[in-house]
Design a protein around this motif. Structure first.
Motif, PDB file in Angstrom:
ATOM      1  N   MET A 266       0.804  -1.213   0.000  1.00  0.00           N
ATOM      2  CA  MET A 266       0.000   0.000   0.000  1.00  0.00           C
ATOM      3  C   MET A 266       0.845   1.273   0.000  1.00  0.00           C
ATOM      4  SD  MET A 266      -3.260  -0.872   2.457  1.00  0.00           S
ATOM      5  CE  MET A 266      -4.189   0.471   1.701  1.00  0.00           C
ATOM      6  N   PHE A 267       2.123   1.135   0.317  1.00  0.00           N
ATOM      7  CA  PHE A 267       2.980   2.317   0.381  1.00  0.00           C
ATOM      8  C   PHE A 267       3.321   2.876  -1.004  1.00  0.00           C
ATOM      9  CE2 PHE A 267       3.454   0.656   4.608  1.00  0.00           C
ATOM     10  CZ  PHE A 267       3.638   1.777   5.404  1.00  0.00           C
ATOM     11  N   ILE A 268       3.032   2.136  -2.082  1.00  0.00           N
ATOM     12  CA  ILE A 268       3.323   2.676  -3.409  1.00  0.00           C
ATOM     13  C   ILE A 268       2.139   3.466  -3.974  1.00  0.00           C
ATOM     14  CG2 ILE A 268       4.881   0.756  -3.863  1.00  0.00           C
ATOM     15  CD1 ILE A 268       2.812  -0.227  -5.956  1.00  0.00           C
ATOM     16  N   ILE A 269       0.993   3.433  -3.294  1.00  0.00           N
ATOM     17  CA  ILE A 269      -0.159   4.189  -3.771  1.00  0.00           C
ATOM     18  C   ILE A 269       0.161   5.685  -3.699  1.00  0.00           C
ATOM     19  CG2 ILE A 269      -2.578   4.766  -3.338  1.00  0.00           C
ATOM     20  CD1 ILE A 269      -2.922   1.930  -2.228  1.00  0.00           C
ATOM     21  N   GLU A 270      -0.021   6.374  -4.807  1.00  0.00           N
ATOM     22  CA  GLU A 270       0.296   7.792  -4.969  1.00  0.00           C
ATOM     23  C   GLU A 270       1.790   8.087  -4.862  1.00  0.00           C
ATOM     24  OE1 GLU A 270      -2.319  10.841  -3.545  1.00  0.00           O
ATOM     25  OE2 GLU A 270      -3.900   9.398  -3.095  1.00  0.00           O
ATOM     26  N   ARG A 271       2.604   7.062  -5.042  1.00  0.00           N
ATOM     27  CA  ARG A 271       4.051   7.244  -5.227  1.00  0.00           C
ATOM     28  C   ARG A 271       4.386   6.900  -6.668  1.00  0.00           C
ATOM     29  NH1 ARG A 271       7.475   6.927  -0.772  1.00  0.00           N
ATOM     30  NH2 ARG A 271       9.056   7.550  -2.311  1.00  0.00           N
ATOM     31  N   GLN A 272       5.561   7.319  -7.123  1.00  0.00           N
ATOM     32  CA  GLN A 272       5.932   7.066  -8.510  1.00  0.00           C
ATOM     33  C   GLN A 272       5.981   5.574  -8.811  1.00  0.00           C
ATOM     34  OE1 GLN A 272       9.485   9.115  -9.697  1.00  0.00           O
ATOM     35  NE2 GLN A 272       9.143   8.778 -11.871  1.00  0.00           N
ATOM     36  N   ALA A 273       6.328   4.765  -7.828  1.00  0.00           N
ATOM     37  CA  ALA A 273       6.373   3.316  -8.036  1.00  0.00           C
ATOM     38  C   ALA A 273       4.994   2.734  -8.337  1.00  0.00           C
ATOM     39  CB  ALA A 273       6.958   2.635  -6.800  1.00  0.00           C
ATOM     40  N   GLY A 274       3.937   3.463  -8.006  1.00  0.00           N
ATOM     41  CA  GLY A 274       2.583   2.991  -8.260  1.00  0.00           C
ATOM     42  C   GLY A 274       2.007   3.410  -9.600  1.00  0.00           C
ATOM     43  N   ASP A 275       2.743   4.204 -10.367  1.00  0.00           N
ATOM     44  CA  ASP A 275       2.223   4.674 -11.650  1.00  0.00           C
ATOM     45  C   ASP A 275       1.802   3.507 -12.535  1.00  0.00           C
ATOM     46  OD1 ASP A 275       2.893   7.142 -10.695  1.00  0.00           O
ATOM     47  OD2 ASP A 275       4.400   7.601 -12.224  1.00  0.00           O
ATOM     48  N   PHE A 276       0.590   3.565 -13.040  1.00  0.00           N
ATOM     49  CA  PHE A 276       0.039   2.558 -13.943  1.00  0.00           C
ATOM     50  C   PHE A 276       0.073   1.151 -13.350  1.00  0.00           C
ATOM     51  CE2 PHE A 276       1.525   5.945 -16.894  1.00  0.00           C
ATOM     52  CZ  PHE A 276       0.273   6.347 -17.333  1.00  0.00           C
ATOM     53  N   CYS A 277      -0.098   1.078 -12.035  1.00  0.00           N
ATOM     54  CA  CYS A 277      -0.156  -0.236 -11.403  1.00  0.00           C
ATOM     55  C   CYS A 277      -1.513  -0.875 -11.663  1.00  0.00           C
ATOM     56  CB  CYS A 277       0.103  -0.126  -9.901  1.00  0.00           C
ATOM     57  SG  CYS A 277      -1.176   0.787  -8.989  1.00  0.00           S
ATOM     58  N   GLU A 278      -1.655  -2.140 -11.330  1.00  0.00           N
ATOM     59  CA  GLU A 278      -2.874  -2.882 -11.624  1.00  0.00           C
ATOM     60  C   GLU A 278      -4.075  -2.384 -10.823  1.00  0.00           C
ATOM     61  OE1 GLU A 278      -2.728  -6.804  -8.824  1.00  0.00           O
ATOM     62  OE2 GLU A 278      -1.237  -6.714 -10.430  1.00  0.00           O
ATOM     63  N   GLU A 279      -3.837  -1.554  -9.804  1.00  0.00           N
ATOM     64  CA  GLU A 279      -4.938  -1.052  -8.980  1.00  0.00           C
ATOM     65  C   GLU A 279      -5.593   0.191  -9.559  1.00  0.00           C
ATOM     66  OE1 GLU A 279      -5.947  -0.007  -4.303  1.00  0.00           O
ATOM     67  OE2 GLU A 279      -4.185  -1.189  -4.854  1.00  0.00           O
ATOM     68  N   TYR A 280      -4.903   0.917 -10.431  1.00  0.00           N
ATOM     69  CA  TYR A 280      -5.425   2.166 -10.955  1.00  0.00           C
ATOM     70  C   TYR A 280      -6.251   1.913 -12.212  1.00  0.00           C
ATOM     71  CZ  TYR A 280      -1.842   4.626  -8.112  1.00  0.00           C
ATOM     72  OH  TYR A 280      -1.049   5.106  -7.089  1.00  0.00           O
ATOM     73  N   LEU A 281      -7.523   2.295 -12.175  1.00  0.00           N
ATOM     74  CA  LEU A 281      -8.357   2.218 -13.371  1.00  0.00           C
ATOM     75  C   LEU A 281      -8.295   3.509 -14.176  1.00  0.00           C
ATOM     76  CD1 LEU A 281      -9.776   0.070 -11.316  1.00  0.00           C
ATOM     77  CD2 LEU A 281     -11.657   0.209 -12.944  1.00  0.00           C
ATOM     78  N   PHE A 282      -8.095   4.625 -13.500  1.00  0.00           N
ATOM     79  CA  PHE A 282      -8.052   5.923 -14.172  1.00  0.00           C
ATOM     80  C   PHE A 282      -7.136   6.808 -13.351  1.00  0.00           C
ATOM     81  CE2 PHE A 282     -10.570   9.916 -15.523  1.00  0.00           C
ATOM     82  CZ  PHE A 282      -9.881  10.008 -16.723  1.00  0.00           C
ATOM     83  N   GLU A 283      -6.142   7.426 -14.004  1.00  0.00           N
ATOM     84  CA  GLU A 283      -5.155   8.209 -13.265  1.00  0.00           C
ATOM     85  C   GLU A 283      -4.677   9.388 -14.085  1.00  0.00           C
ATOM     86  OE1 GLU A 283      -1.275   5.751 -13.048  1.00  0.00           O
ATOM     87  OE2 GLU A 283      -2.780   4.388 -13.878  1.00  0.00           O
ATOM     88  N   HIS A 284      -4.262  10.416 -13.377  1.00  0.00           N
ATOM     89  CA  HIS A 284      -3.654  11.578 -14.010  1.00  0.00           C
ATOM     90  C   HIS A 284      -2.192  11.273 -14.248  1.00  0.00           C
ATOM     91  CE1 HIS A 284      -2.100  15.963 -13.588  1.00  0.00           C
ATOM     92  NE2 HIS A 284      -2.268  15.634 -14.854  1.00  0.00           N
ATOM     93  N   ASN A 285      -1.799  11.232 -15.511  1.00  0.00           N
ATOM     94  CA  ASN A 285      -0.420  10.928 -15.858  1.00  0.00           C
ATOM     95  C   ASN A 285       0.451  12.163 -15.668  1.00  0.00           C
ATOM     96  OD1 ASN A 285       1.958  10.013 -16.914  1.00  0.00           O
ATOM     97  ND2 ASN A 285       1.222   9.782 -19.005  1.00  0.00           N
TER      98      ASN A 285
END
Length: 546
Positions: A266-285
């Motif tokens: 959970m520590f990668i949520i909203e960190r750069q390591a979480g970019d385009f991870c399998e948990e994000y359905l829609f994100e600001h790139n």
């Protein structure tokens, strides 16, 4: 409706150039008319146009947008999980203190920005849908599907804020500008229909974990997830079982696709390591080349919500202005819900003062409160998720007192999809097949807290509160559940100051003062239409009590 559109492209810039036509009917050199631009748009042109709409939806600071920092701070200030924050109790930047004390007016800044953003998005989507001719080009048709979805998403934002906002479902002629209020039920039916149509035309991501290859654009299943979100909001709030059943179907389709999952860490949520991870359905790139015009991360949300200057900063950490501080109520709730402050969801979401002290500091830096400093709107808990890390900051793009960051910002996570499914299934048939409980327990299992053998509605509410902190859902949840009058009854009536430890002890030194808060008032079931819009449009009726 007052004409509020913001030009985003060469084509849109020519719309104001018609009044002198009879006196000067001479084509301007090197200027392309709107009609010609859209009629002859290539796939590249269409993608540039929709890129501008994405950028307009995400927005930045103090600009016309839907999902910028104004929306984030304002909605968080209205809930029970945040204090306004800022440099003092009187730091009323853009009326956020007034939101935290329930002294909002129709002239406040945030509703004005969001209102303009909604209708700017819808206008530019209508341009794409109506003025680009029908075609067999797959790239252009994808852009049209995205435009159809984005205008529906913007309208859903408007309905949740204002209930009966006007619905410009087409390009308006001049005599249509002053639109009247549109009934909530009619707007929701339209939103659901557009999202369904868009989902049928949009591509899905290529496979689980392949979001990066797909990019920051809306996908088939993300559109269905949002359709489920709209259906849950409306169906629960207005007790419409048919709409709720549709929400269950949409959300189940997303879950059954197997394209998304919860990240273990959970520590990668909203960190750069979480970019385009399998948990994000829609994100600001927020990448260096996000395909959108302008700076990729110009809203400074990390700086707005970063730890204030009264606190020494750990290594690789950049502070900020301290807005949207963690409330005492949320800190105590989350510790009790998780079974302690060392669980991963607690620590990845917020920190206690002791956890702040235990972070890694540069030599010579004394952890904790700086001498003779006070932190306003703080009772010993500190935001952790979504903060700025120097290793993820852009260099050379901003003054030294703020930073822009590379980490993407998720707009919709798979965890929320699971929780929405659990709630909708509970409401439709009391979760007869236990699939809602299974979804709820998937979220709890990732958080490393005990799974439930059965679930109540309160279990669902508590899980949403624990999981979706600082995602601007809490206020709308409390309103639609009917819990706001009780939960927010004393909002803003107490103000907290944090001074570190009491001298010679490890007991938090928290000073409590009487605040200006009025607490909940029923008029907040709907937020106020901006004063400037009511003044400009005689057909737009203000919401009750405002």
């Amino acid at each position: 409706m007052k004409r509020i559109y913001t030009a985003l492209s060469i084509a849109a810039l020519v719309l104001a150039a018609g009044s002198c036509e009879k006196n000067l009917d001479i084509p301007q050199k090197s200027v392309l008319s709107t009609e010609d631009f859209y009629t002859n748009a290539t796939a590249e042109d269409a993608e540039a146009l929709i890129g501008s709409v994405y950028h307009l939806y995400w927005g930045g600071r103090d600009v016309t947008c839907v999902n910028g920092i104004e929306k984030i701070l304002f909605l968080n200030c209205l809930d029970d999980d945040h204090y306004p924050g800022g440099g003092s109790f009187s730091d009323a930047t853009n009326q956020y203190q007034e939101a935290g004390s329930y002294n909002v007016t129709s002239a406040d800044f945030a509703p004005k920005i969001v209102y303009k953003g909604v209708y700017s998005v819808m206008y530019h989507c209508n341009l794409i849908l109506e003025k680009i001719p029908e075609t067999n080009d797959a790239r252009i048709n994808r852009v049209k599907a995205e435009a159809n979805f984005l205008r529906a998403l913007a309208m859903f934002d408007a309905v949740r804020w204002w209930g009966t906002p006007p619905l410009p479902d087409h390009l308006l002629s001049q005599d249509e500008y002053n639109q009247s209020n549109n009934p909530t039920e009619d707007s929701i039916k339209w939103i659901l229909a557009q999202m369904k149509e868009a989902a049928e035309q949009l591509p899905a991501i290529g496979g689980k974990g392949q979001q990066a290859a797909f990019g920051g654009r809306i996908s088939k299943h993300a559109a269905l997830a949002y359709r489920g979100k709209v259906g849950l909001w409306y169906g629960q709030k207005f007790n419409d079982k048919e709409v709720l059943a549709e929400a269950v179907k949409d959300l189940k389709t997303v879950i059954d696709s197997g394209l998304y999952g919860l990240v273990p860490d959970m520590f990668i949520i909203e960190r750069q390591a979480g970019d385009f991870c399998e948990e994000y359905l829609f994100e600001h790139n927020s990448g260096d080349n996000d395909g959108f015009p302008g700076d990729p991360s110009n809203d400074l949300r990390h700086t707005w919500t970063g730890w204030p200057s009264g606190l020494a900063l750990p290594k690789d950490f950049f502070g900020g202005w301290g807005w949207n501080a963690v409330s005492k109520e949320f800190g105590e709730f989350l510790a009790a819900h998780e079974g302690g402050v060392e669980k991963p969801r607690f620590k990845s979401t917020i920190h206690t003062y002791e956890q702040v002290l235990a972070m890694d500091y540069a030599p010579g830096v004394t952890p904790g409160m700086k001498p003779n400093q006070v932190i306003y709107h703080n009772a010993g808990y500190f935001t952790f998720r979504g903060l700025g890390w120097l290793s993820e900051a852009y260099e050379g793009t901003s003054p030294p007192f703020w930073k822009w960051y590379k980490a993407n910002t998720p707009m919709l996570r798979y965890a929320e999809v699971l929780l929405m499914y659990a709630e909708a299934k509970f409401l439709v048939d009391n979760d007869a097949d236990k699939s809602g409980l299974k979804a709820l327990n998937e979220v709890r299992r990732r958080a490393q807290i005990p799974e439930l053998a059965s679930m109540t509605y309160q279990d669902i509410k508590d899980e949403r509160r624990a999981e979706l902190f600082c995602e601007q859902e809490r206020f709308f949840d409390l309103v639609r559940w009917g819990d706001a009058p009780t939960v927010l009854a004393n909002k803003g009536k107490k103000l907290y100051k944090f001074l570190g430890y009491k001298p010679g002890t490890t007991e938090w030194n928290v000073v409590v003062e009487e605040g200006p808060g009025k607490g909940w008032q029923d008029k907040y079931n709907l937020l106020p239409f901006p004063f400037e819009q009511i003044t400009a449009n005689p057909n737009l009726k203000q919401n009750p009590g405002w």
